[in-house]
Design a protein around this motif. Sequence first.
Motif, PDB file in Angstrom:
ATOM      1  N   VAL A 125      -5.253   5.922 -17.954  1.00 25.82           N
ATOM      2  CA  VAL A 125      -5.773   4.999 -17.400  1.00 25.82           C
ATOM      3  C   VAL A 125      -4.926   4.543 -16.143  1.00 25.82           C
ATOM      4  N   GLN A 126      -5.603   3.906 -15.215  1.00 25.47           N
ATOM      5  CA  GLN A 126      -5.065   3.829 -13.649  1.00 25.47           C
ATOM      6  C   GLN A 126      -5.628   2.434 -13.173  1.00 25.47           C
ATOM      7  N   LEU A 127      -4.876   1.617 -12.499  1.00 22.57           N
ATOM      8  CA  LEU A 127      -5.545   0.458 -11.758  1.00 22.57           C
ATOM      9  C   LEU A 127      -5.041   0.678 -10.412  1.00 22.57           C
ATOM     10  N   GLN A 128      -6.356   0.577  -9.397  1.00 26.07           N
ATOM     11  CA  GLN A 128      -6.242   0.897  -7.849  1.00 26.07           C
ATOM     12  C   GLN A 128      -6.574  -0.167  -7.345  1.00 26.07           C
ATOM     13  N   ALA A 129      -5.513  -0.764  -6.568  1.00 24.51           N
ATOM     14  CA  ALA A 129      -5.727  -2.130  -5.846  1.00 24.51           C
ATOM     15  C   ALA A 129      -5.884  -1.615  -4.250  1.00 24.51           C
ATOM     16  N   SER A 130      -6.627  -2.544  -3.655  1.00 22.47           N
ATOM     17  CA  SER A 130      -7.141  -2.429  -2.254  1.00 22.47           C
ATOM     18  C   SER A 130      -7.135  -3.826  -1.581  1.00 22.47           C
ATOM     19  N   GLY A 131      -7.163  -3.758  -0.488  1.00 22.36           N
ATOM     20  CA  GLY A 131      -7.777  -4.904   0.394  1.00 22.36           C
ATOM     21  C   GLY A 131      -6.541  -5.638   1.041  1.00 22.36           C
ATOM     22  N   GLY A 132      -5.458  -5.173   1.009  1.00 19.83           N
ATOM     23  CA  GLY A 132      -4.487  -6.072   1.620  1.00 19.83           C
ATOM     24  C   GLY A 132      -4.533  -5.812   3.301  1.00 19.83           C
ATOM     25  N   GLY A 133      -3.607  -6.431   4.072  1.00 22.86           N
ATOM     26  CA  GLY A 133      -3.511  -6.022   5.293  1.00 22.86           C
ATOM     27  C   GLY A 133      -2.884  -7.436   6.206  1.00 22.86           C
ATOM     28  N   LEU A 134      -3.054  -7.415   7.407  1.00 22.12           N
ATOM     29  CA  LEU A 134      -2.515  -8.398   8.205  1.00 22.12           C
ATOM     30  C   LEU A 134      -3.536  -9.453   8.970  1.00 22.12           C
ATOM     31  N   VAL A 135      -3.267 -10.591   8.729  1.00 19.92           N
ATOM     32  CA  VAL A 135      -4.058 -11.558   8.904  1.00 19.92           C
ATOM     33  C   VAL A 135      -3.476 -12.733   9.575  1.00 19.92           C
ATOM     34  N   GLN A 136      -4.078 -13.544  10.451  1.00 25.28           N
ATOM     35  CA  GLN A 136      -3.426 -14.781  11.010  1.00 25.28           C
ATOM     36  C   GLN A 136      -3.844 -15.790  10.163  1.00 25.28           C
ATOM     37  N   CYS A 193      -9.469  -4.605  -7.206  1.00 32.62           N
ATOM     38  CA  CYS A 193      -8.601  -3.790  -8.259  1.00 32.62           C
ATOM     39  C   CYS A 193      -9.294  -3.162  -9.303  1.00 32.62           C
ATOM     40  N   SER A 194      -9.493  -1.950  -9.264  1.00 31.78           N
ATOM     41  CA  SER A 194     -10.280  -1.133 -10.328  1.00 31.78           C
ATOM     42  C   SER A 194      -9.595  -0.288 -11.018  1.00 31.78           C
ATOM     43  N   ALA A 195     -10.034  -0.602 -12.680  1.00 26.95           N
ATOM     44  CA  ALA A 195      -9.495   0.400 -13.517  1.00 26.95           C
ATOM     45  C   ALA A 195     -10.309   1.490 -13.693  1.00 26.95           C
ATOM     46  N   SER A 196      -9.840   2.648 -13.957  1.00 24.65           N
ATOM     47  CA  SER A 196     -10.452   3.805 -14.482  1.00 24.65           C
ATOM     48  C   SER A 196      -9.629   4.783 -15.579  1.00 24.65           C
ATOM     49  N   GLY A 197     -10.194   5.749 -16.093  1.00 24.01           N
ATOM     50  CA  GLY A 197      -9.447   6.492 -17.092  1.00 24.01           C
ATOM     51  C   GLY A 197     -10.200   6.334 -18.306  1.00 24.01           C
ATOM     52  N   LEU A 219      -5.234 -18.528   4.354  1.00 26.53           N
ATOM     53  CA  LEU A 219      -3.855 -17.995   4.246  1.00 26.53           C
ATOM     54  C   LEU A 219      -2.952 -18.608   5.029  1.00 26.53           C
ATOM     55  N   LYS A 220      -1.521 -18.688   4.531  1.00 29.38           N
ATOM     56  CA  LYS A 220      -0.315 -19.137   5.024  1.00 29.38           C
ATOM     57  C   LYS A 220       0.631 -18.150   5.328  1.00 29.38           C
ATOM     58  N   PRO A 221       1.579 -18.199   6.061  1.00 29.04           N
ATOM     59  CA  PRO A 221       2.855 -17.158   6.131  1.00 29.04           C
ATOM     60  C   PRO A 221       3.445 -17.159   4.757  1.00 29.04           C
ATOM     61  N   ALA A 222       3.567 -18.475   3.914  1.00 32.32           N
ATOM     62  CA  ALA A 222       4.216 -18.418   2.673  1.00 32.32           C
ATOM     63  C   ALA A 222       3.529 -17.223   1.590  1.00 32.32           C
ATOM     64  N   ASP A 223       2.095 -16.888   1.942  1.00 28.83           N
ATOM     65  CA  ASP A 223       1.480 -16.281   1.047  1.00 28.83           C
ATOM     66  C   ASP A 223       1.879 -14.647   1.276  1.00 28.83           C
ATOM     67  N   THR A 224       2.528 -14.336   2.047  1.00 35.49           N
ATOM     68  CA  THR A 224       2.958 -12.890   2.632  1.00 35.49           C
ATOM     69  C   THR A 224       4.043 -12.233   1.367  1.00 35.49           C
ATOM     70  N   ALA A 225       3.401 -11.207   0.984  1.00 33.31           N
ATOM     71  CA  ALA A 225       4.047 -10.671  -0.329  1.00 33.31           C
ATOM     72  C   ALA A 225       3.070  -9.398  -0.628  1.00 33.31           C
ATOM     73  N   VAL A 226       3.723  -8.599  -1.652  1.00 29.65           N
ATOM     74  CA  VAL A 226       3.311  -7.334  -2.111  1.00 29.65           C
ATOM     75  C   VAL A 226       2.161  -8.010  -3.342  1.00 29.65           C
ATOM     76  N   TYR A 227       1.098  -7.775  -3.470  1.00 28.01           N
ATOM     77  CA  TYR A 227       0.173  -8.159  -4.396  1.00 28.01           C
ATOM     78  C   TYR A 227       0.141  -7.308  -5.374  1.00 28.01           C
ATOM     79  N   TYR A 228       0.079  -7.456  -6.773  1.00 28.78           N
ATOM     80  CA  TYR A 228      -0.285  -6.557  -7.758  1.00 28.78           C
ATOM     81  C   TYR A 228      -1.235  -7.157  -8.579  1.00 28.78           C
ATOM     82  N   CYS A 229      -2.119  -6.096  -9.164  1.00 27.69           N
ATOM     83  CA  CYS A 229      -3.063  -6.447 -10.342  1.00 27.69           C
ATOM     84  C   CYS A 229      -2.609  -5.799 -11.412  1.00 27.69           C
TER      85      CYS A 229
END
Length: 120
Positions: free
Chosen positions: A1-12, A21-25, A84-94
């Motif tokens: 089983v795997q979870l694959q996250a996507s959609g992050g990036g740089l935003v103002q 985040c999609s689960a497969s397996g 979104l705010k600068p305080a939301d800057t982080a690595v996001y995990y599903c």
Amino acid sequence: VQLQASGGGLVQTGGSLRLSCSASGNIGRIGGMGWFRQAPGKQRELIASIATDGNTNYADSVKGRFGISRDNAANTVYLQMNSLKPADTAVYYCTAAIRERQWVTYRDYWGQGTQVTVSS
């Protein structure tokens, strides 16, 4: 089983992003799903969760700005992030509680993390 996250990036500041985040397996059933985030030098924190019946919970820091949803047919959880705010800057995990077909118990699985950076 795997979870694959996507959609992050740089935003103002004030912008929006949508994480997926999609689960497969070998998936028998998916229970609760959620999103954590970890900012530099801080502990990982739960910011949003969604149960199988669609009930949601949010951290105070994102309430009213973020929305979590799921598509059970696609084994996917989403996080819509607005204002979104600068305080939301982080690595996001599903994360998701998943029971594999041959088992009766659930275990937690994690995605690989996706970086969200909000510039001021």
